[in-house]
Design a protein around this motif. Sequence first.
Motif, PDB file in Angstrom:
ATOM      1  N   LYS A   1       0.831  -1.193   0.000  1.00 23.64           N
ATOM      2  CA  LYS A   1       0.000   0.000   0.000  1.00 23.64           C
ATOM      3  C   LYS A   1       0.870   1.249   0.000  1.00 23.64           C
ATOM      4  N   ILE A   2       0.353   2.283  -0.629  1.00 21.21           N
ATOM      5  CA  ILE A   2       1.054   3.560  -0.723  1.00 21.21           C
ATOM      6  C   ILE A   2       0.683   4.392   0.500  1.00 21.21           C
ATOM      7  N   ILE A   3       1.694   4.855   1.232  1.00 24.43           N
ATOM      8  CA  ILE A   3       1.403   5.712   2.384  1.00 24.43           C
ATOM      9  C   ILE A   3       1.881   7.149   2.164  1.00 24.43           C
ATOM     10  N   ASP A   4       2.661   7.363   1.116  1.00 24.15           N
ATOM     11  CA  ASP A   4       3.062   8.725   0.751  1.00 24.15           C
ATOM     12  C   ASP A   4       3.464   8.704  -0.719  1.00 24.15           C
ATOM     13  N   ALA A   5       3.307   9.828  -1.381  1.00 18.20           N
ATOM     14  CA  ALA A   5       3.642   9.900  -2.800  1.00 18.20           C
ATOM     15  C   ALA A   5       3.958  11.337  -3.176  1.00 18.20           C
ATOM     16  N   SER A   6       4.736  11.472  -4.228  1.00 16.81           N
ATOM     17  CA  SER A   6       5.082  12.797  -4.738  1.00 16.81           C
ATOM     18  C   SER A   6       5.042  12.759  -6.261  1.00 16.81           C
TER      19      SER A   6
ATOM     20  N   PHE B   1      -3.810  14.852 -14.552  1.00 15.62           N
ATOM     21  CA  PHE B   1      -2.469  14.298 -14.393  1.00 15.62           C
ATOM     22  C   PHE B   1      -1.629  14.493 -15.657  1.00 15.62           C
ATOM     23  N   ALA B   2      -2.042  15.418 -16.508  1.00 13.34           N
ATOM     24  CA  ALA B   2      -1.407  15.595 -17.814  1.00 13.34           C
ATOM     25  C   ALA B   2       0.057  15.995 -17.719  1.00 13.34           C
ATOM     26  N   CYS B   3       0.425  16.690 -16.658  1.00 13.07           N
ATOM     27  CA  CYS B   3       1.804  17.171 -16.537  1.00 13.07           C
ATOM     28  C   CYS B   3       2.617  16.396 -15.503  1.00 13.07           C
ATOM     29  N   VAL B   4       2.082  15.280 -15.023  1.00 16.95           N
ATOM     30  CA  VAL B   4       2.853  14.424 -14.110  1.00 16.95           C
ATOM     31  C   VAL B   4       3.877  13.655 -14.932  1.00 16.95           C
ATOM     32  N   TYR B   5       5.144  13.928 -14.687  1.00 11.62           N
ATOM     33  CA  TYR B   5       6.237  13.332 -15.449  1.00 11.62           C
ATOM     34  C   TYR B   5       6.742  12.046 -14.793  1.00 11.62           C
ATOM     35  N   GLN B   6       6.870  12.066 -13.470  1.00 11.02           N
ATOM     36  CA  GLN B   6       7.287  10.888 -12.706  1.00 11.02           C
ATOM     37  C   GLN B   6       6.488  10.822 -11.408  1.00 11.02           C
ATOM     38  N   VAL B   7       6.374   9.620 -10.889  1.00 16.00           N
ATOM     39  CA  VAL B   7       5.675   9.392  -9.628  1.00 16.00           C
ATOM     40  C   VAL B   7       6.653   8.696  -8.674  1.00 16.00           C
ATOM     41  N   VAL B   8       6.774   9.245  -7.473  1.00 13.04           N
ATOM     42  CA  VAL B   8       7.654   8.667  -6.459  1.00 13.04           C
ATOM     43  C   VAL B   8       6.784   8.211  -5.284  1.00 13.04           C
ATOM     44  N   LEU B   9       7.009   6.972  -4.840  1.00 11.54           N
ATOM     45  CA  LEU B   9       6.136   6.347  -3.863  1.00 11.54           C
ATOM     46  C   LEU B   9       6.879   5.865  -2.627  1.00 11.54           C
ATOM     47  N   HIS B  10       6.218   5.999  -1.478  1.00  6.20           N
ATOM     48  CA  HIS B  10       6.650   5.387  -0.219  1.00  6.20           C
ATOM     49  C   HIS B  10       5.650   4.271   0.042  1.00  6.20           C
ATOM     50  N   VAL B  11       6.117   3.026  -0.027  1.00 11.06           N
ATOM     51  CA  VAL B  11       5.237   1.866  -0.056  1.00 11.06           C
ATOM     52  C   VAL B  11       5.588   0.915   1.085  1.00 11.06           C
ATOM     53  N   VAL B  12       4.564   0.321   1.690  1.00  9.34           N
ATOM     54  CA  VAL B  12       4.760  -0.650   2.775  1.00  9.34           C
ATOM     55  C   VAL B  12       3.857  -1.861   2.526  1.00  9.34           C
ATOM     56  N   PRO B  13       4.163  -3.001   3.151  1.00  6.35           N
ATOM     57  CA  PRO B  13       3.253  -4.146   3.074  1.00  6.35           C
ATOM     58  C   PRO B  13       1.872  -3.763   3.598  1.00  6.35           C
ATOM     59  N   GLU B  14       0.825  -4.323   3.017  1.00  4.63           N
ATOM     60  CA  GLU B  14      -0.536  -3.933   3.391  1.00  4.63           C
ATOM     61  C   GLU B  14      -0.886  -4.328   4.823  1.00  4.63           C
ATOM     62  N   THR B  15      -0.105  -5.217   5.436  1.00  3.62           N
ATOM     63  CA  THR B  15      -0.362  -5.622   6.819  1.00  3.62           C
ATOM     64  C   THR B  15       0.093  -4.576   7.831  1.00  3.62           C
ATOM     65  N   TYR B  16       0.886  -3.602   7.397  1.00  7.13           N
ATOM     66  CA  TYR B  16       1.349  -2.558   8.307  1.00  7.13           C
ATOM     67  C   TYR B  16       0.177  -1.680   8.720  1.00  7.13           C
ATOM     68  N   THR B  17       0.295  -1.064   9.884  1.00  5.27           N
ATOM     69  CA  THR B  17      -0.744  -0.145  10.331  1.00  5.27           C
ATOM     70  C   THR B  17      -0.726   1.115   9.460  1.00  5.27           C
TER      71      THR B  17
END
Length: 296
Positions: free
Chosen positions: A185-190, A221-237
Amino acid sequence: MDNNFTMQEKTLNYNYTVDPNSDTAAANVLRFVGKQKKVLEIGAGPGSILRVLQDINQCNITAIEIHPDYIEELKQFCSSVISADLNNPQWYKIFSEEQKFDVVVAADVLEHLYDPLRCLQNIKNLLNDSGYIVISLPHAGHAVISGCLWNGDFQYSESGLLDKNHIRFFGIKNIQKLIEDADLKIIDASFVVRSPDQTELADLWLSLPHGLKKELLSNPFACVYQVVLHVVPETYTGSPIKLTEIPVPSAQIIPFGIFNQTYVLTGLFRKVVRQVLSQNQKKKLQSYLRTWGVHV
């Protein structure tokens, strides 16, 4: 990656300077990783991000790479470099059961793999009890790519959104699904935002009809060039976030129908670069300018 694929990839130049204070994908990766972490970077290439993770973020890095030249380059400044093929479903078994990491970094890597989902599933086996994954991906839904498709000219290039070594392409919803299918699951993104005229495909964009450009830019989202994600296992709180619900920073777009000095100078600059500089000089200049969001 198999050897033939990797040898082709080596014709590109993945050396670039990372400014930790910029809005680039690499700078966002650094921020999401944090400081003094035990990090595994997969597909580390020549170590453009890895160097900063060591020197500024003070992280303990293990690097995975397959190309021999990149491995030798990495060994000059990284104490732990492992040769492994990320397309091999068993690549993660090079580590013992006890070898776990605070963070695994996959920076502009998954789009080069035959099975990015399987790779993400393998990465989960390498996280410690509080470990997480930092991912950056190019966004295939950028307006300039839509413009390429409309124009019937899908221009593969040496780098950027249509890097000729990309074999997987992701829109915003595809990225979300990839993460969720891996039981993450994604918990933060830029979002890294670049207007079409700031991309490596600016020349094609300028040639499109004004009405079409306006329509393509109506996508949030037409000008989104890249997506950066902070991802954790879905079992995390913690609650996951949806990429489609994140506000997109505005991009500076030159008004339609105005062929102003910026366009003229940009075109002249490209012409000089392409005709005067050697291939090696062009690569060095392109690498430097990319850190400022400029593509030539």
